[in-house]
Design a protein around this motif. Structure first.
Motif, PDB file in Angstrom:
ATOM      1  N   CYS A  18     -10.468  25.433   6.509  1.00 40.93           N
ATOM      2  CA  CYS A  18     -11.814  24.798   6.825  1.00 40.93           C
ATOM      3  C   CYS A  18     -12.387  23.902   5.801  1.00 40.93           C
ATOM      4  O   CYS A  18     -12.357  24.091   4.721  1.00 40.93           O
ATOM      5  CB  CYS A  18     -12.911  26.093   7.026  1.00 40.93           C
ATOM      6  N   ARG A  19     -12.716  22.792   6.106  1.00 37.19           N
ATOM      7  CA  ARG A  19     -13.592  21.736   5.333  1.00 37.19           C
ATOM      8  C   ARG A  19     -14.910  21.345   5.345  1.00 37.19           C
ATOM      9  O   ARG A  19     -15.319  20.295   5.517  1.00 37.19           O
ATOM     10  CB  ARG A  19     -12.489  20.622   5.171  1.00 37.19           C
ATOM     11  N   ASN A  20     -15.669  22.069   6.160  1.00 36.88           N
ATOM     12  CA  ASN A  20     -16.917  22.001   6.601  1.00 36.88           C
ATOM     13  C   ASN A  20     -17.896  21.642   5.437  1.00 36.88           C
ATOM     14  O   ASN A  20     -18.980  21.169   5.357  1.00 36.88           O
ATOM     15  CB  ASN A  20     -17.568  23.156   7.448  1.00 36.88           C
ATOM     16  N   CYS A  21     -17.711  22.285   4.296  1.00 35.86           N
ATOM     17  CA  CYS A  21     -18.290  22.092   2.982  1.00 35.86           C
ATOM     18  C   CYS A  21     -17.580  21.189   2.143  1.00 35.86           C
ATOM     19  O   CYS A  21     -16.901  21.883   1.259  1.00 35.86           O
ATOM     20  CB  CYS A  21     -19.032  23.269   2.697  1.00 35.86           C
ATOM     21  N   GLU A  22     -17.791  20.087   2.297  1.00 32.43           N
ATOM     22  CA  GLU A  22     -16.888  19.109   1.310  1.00 32.43           C
ATOM     23  C   GLU A  22     -17.085  19.633  -0.354  1.00 32.43           C
ATOM     24  O   GLU A  22     -15.975  19.319  -0.987  1.00 32.43           O
ATOM     25  CB  GLU A  22     -17.124  17.754   1.460  1.00 32.43           C
ATOM     26  N   ARG A  23     -18.493  19.738  -0.712  1.00 34.74           N
ATOM     27  CA  ARG A  23     -18.357  19.937  -2.173  1.00 34.74           C
ATOM     28  C   ARG A  23     -17.831  21.411  -2.815  1.00 34.74           C
ATOM     29  O   ARG A  23     -17.689  21.532  -3.817  1.00 34.74           O
ATOM     30  CB  ARG A  23     -19.992  19.953  -2.498  1.00 34.74           C
ATOM     31  N   VAL A  24     -17.551  22.201  -1.828  1.00 33.20           N
ATOM     32  CA  VAL A  24     -16.787  23.349  -2.103  1.00 33.20           C
ATOM     33  C   VAL A  24     -15.234  23.343  -2.080  1.00 33.20           C
ATOM     34  O   VAL A  24     -14.504  23.874  -2.850  1.00 33.20           O
ATOM     35  CB  VAL A  24     -17.478  24.829  -1.350  1.00 33.20           C
ATOM     36  N   CYS A  25     -15.010  22.758  -0.700  1.00 36.32           N
ATOM     37  CA  CYS A  25     -13.556  22.462  -0.634  1.00 36.32           C
ATOM     38  C   CYS A  25     -12.561  21.881  -1.469  1.00 36.32           C
ATOM     39  O   CYS A  25     -11.380  22.363  -1.876  1.00 36.32           O
ATOM     40  CB  CYS A  25     -13.178  21.625   0.739  1.00 36.32           C
ATOM     41  N   GLU A 112     -24.714  25.552   2.559  1.00 43.10           N
ATOM     42  CA  GLU A 112     -23.631  26.115   2.725  1.00 43.10           C
ATOM     43  C   GLU A 112     -23.416  27.362   3.647  1.00 43.10           C
ATOM     44  O   GLU A 112     -22.631  27.666   4.457  1.00 43.10           O
ATOM     45  CB  GLU A 112     -22.693  26.227   1.536  1.00 43.10           C
ATOM     46  N   VAL A 113     -24.585  28.312   3.379  1.00 40.58           N
ATOM     47  CA  VAL A 113     -24.805  29.576   4.013  1.00 40.58           C
ATOM     48  C   VAL A 113     -24.945  29.340   5.419  1.00 40.58           C
ATOM     49  O   VAL A 113     -24.236  29.804   6.473  1.00 40.58           O
ATOM     50  CB  VAL A 113     -25.874  30.380   3.448  1.00 40.58           C
ATOM     51  N   ALA A 114     -25.899  28.199   5.970  1.00 35.48           N
ATOM     52  CA  ALA A 114     -25.854  27.929   7.303  1.00 35.48           C
ATOM     53  C   ALA A 114     -24.894  27.400   7.723  1.00 35.48           C
ATOM     54  O   ALA A 114     -24.418  27.725   8.887  1.00 35.48           O
ATOM     55  CB  ALA A 114     -27.097  26.852   7.352  1.00 35.48           C
ATOM     56  N   THR A 115     -23.967  26.477   7.100  1.00 36.83           N
ATOM     57  CA  THR A 115     -22.576  25.728   7.721  1.00 36.83           C
ATOM     58  C   THR A 115     -21.578  27.189   8.159  1.00 36.83           C
ATOM     59  O   THR A 115     -21.020  26.847   9.107  1.00 36.83           O
ATOM     60  CB  THR A 115     -22.208  24.856   6.625  1.00 36.83           C
ATOM     61  N   CYS A 116     -21.661  28.060   7.237  1.00 34.15           N
ATOM     62  CA  CYS A 116     -20.616  28.991   7.422  1.00 34.15           C
ATOM     63  C   CYS A 116     -20.944  30.254   8.162  1.00 34.15           C
ATOM     64  O   CYS A 116     -20.330  31.133   8.486  1.00 34.15           O
ATOM     65  CB  CYS A 116     -20.359  29.712   5.817  1.00 34.15           C
TER      66      CYS A 116
END
Length: 210
Positions: A18-25, A112-116
């Motif tokens: 998963c790459r929905n949160c680029e700043r974490v990926c 990020e919580v909302a995206t996950c």
């Protein structure tokens, strides 16, 4: 473990790239999805993977805090392996996080919580547990807002530690994070959970029988 289940690790085959949160990926080591028994009555939810959980790929494992958590599960009959196992033999328990990736320098953002959230929502829909155990303040706030009618401002993980809170579709039993938990709080949770197991906690929700 559920008789039809092949693996405790990521049993629903969720996206491990998963790459929905680029700043974490770009700074994570791996995605840490849920682990445990897909027929569980109890789902334990923390905030985000620790460095150790990111290494093992299994929530709440790999370090002293994880061992303490797994020891609690063992004392209440949900873990059939030693507390230091990195692949615990869980029965009737499932472990997950609000967010599935670890940022090495900060906790997860609200975005990020909302995206996950769809990952956790999918876990809960497919497992349909009786009780959710929010582990730590952030998990209680997020899950409490979604699954109870209690105002978030009135939810405090220390005040409500080991208490049963009626929710919408699920019952909650908050847990102080094991990294901050006192020995007294640990004993309090074990006692309260054993008392819970001694009650008719299962609700009629059209779930499979165990």
């Amino acid at each position: 473990m559920d008789a039809e289940q092949e693996s405790r690790y990521n049993p629903f085959g969720m996206d491990e790239t998963c790459r929905n949160c680029e700043r974490v990926c770009d700074v994570r080591e791996r995605v840490v999805h849920g682990y445990g028994d897909v027929g569980a009555d109890f789902v334990f939810v923390g905030e985000a993977p620790s460095e150790a959980a990111e290494r093992t790929g299994v929530p709440f494992t790999g370090d002293a805090v994880g061992e303490r958590f797994q020891d609690i599960l063992g004392q209440v009959g949900l873990n059939n392996s030693l507390p230091d196992s990195e692949e615990p033999e869980l029965e009737n328990a499932y472990l997950a996080y609000l967010t599935r990736c670890r940022h090495p320098e900060r906790p997860p953002s609200d975005e990020e919580v909302a995206t996950c959230e769809p990952f956790l929502n999918a876990d809960l829909r497919m497992i349909n547990p009786e009780v959710i155990v929010p582990v730590g303040e952030r998990a209680l706030a997020e899950i409490g807002e979604e699954y109870t009618t209690t105002p978030v401002a009135d939810l405090d993980v220390v005040t409500h530690h080991a208490e049963r809170i009626r929710g919408r579709g699920f019952e909650l039993m908050p847990m102080v994070h094991p990294g901050a938990m006192t020995d007294e709080q640990k004993d309090e949770f074990v006692t309260a959970f054993l008392d819970l197991l001694g009650t008719d906690y299962r609700q009629t929700k059209g779930r499979r029988g165990r």
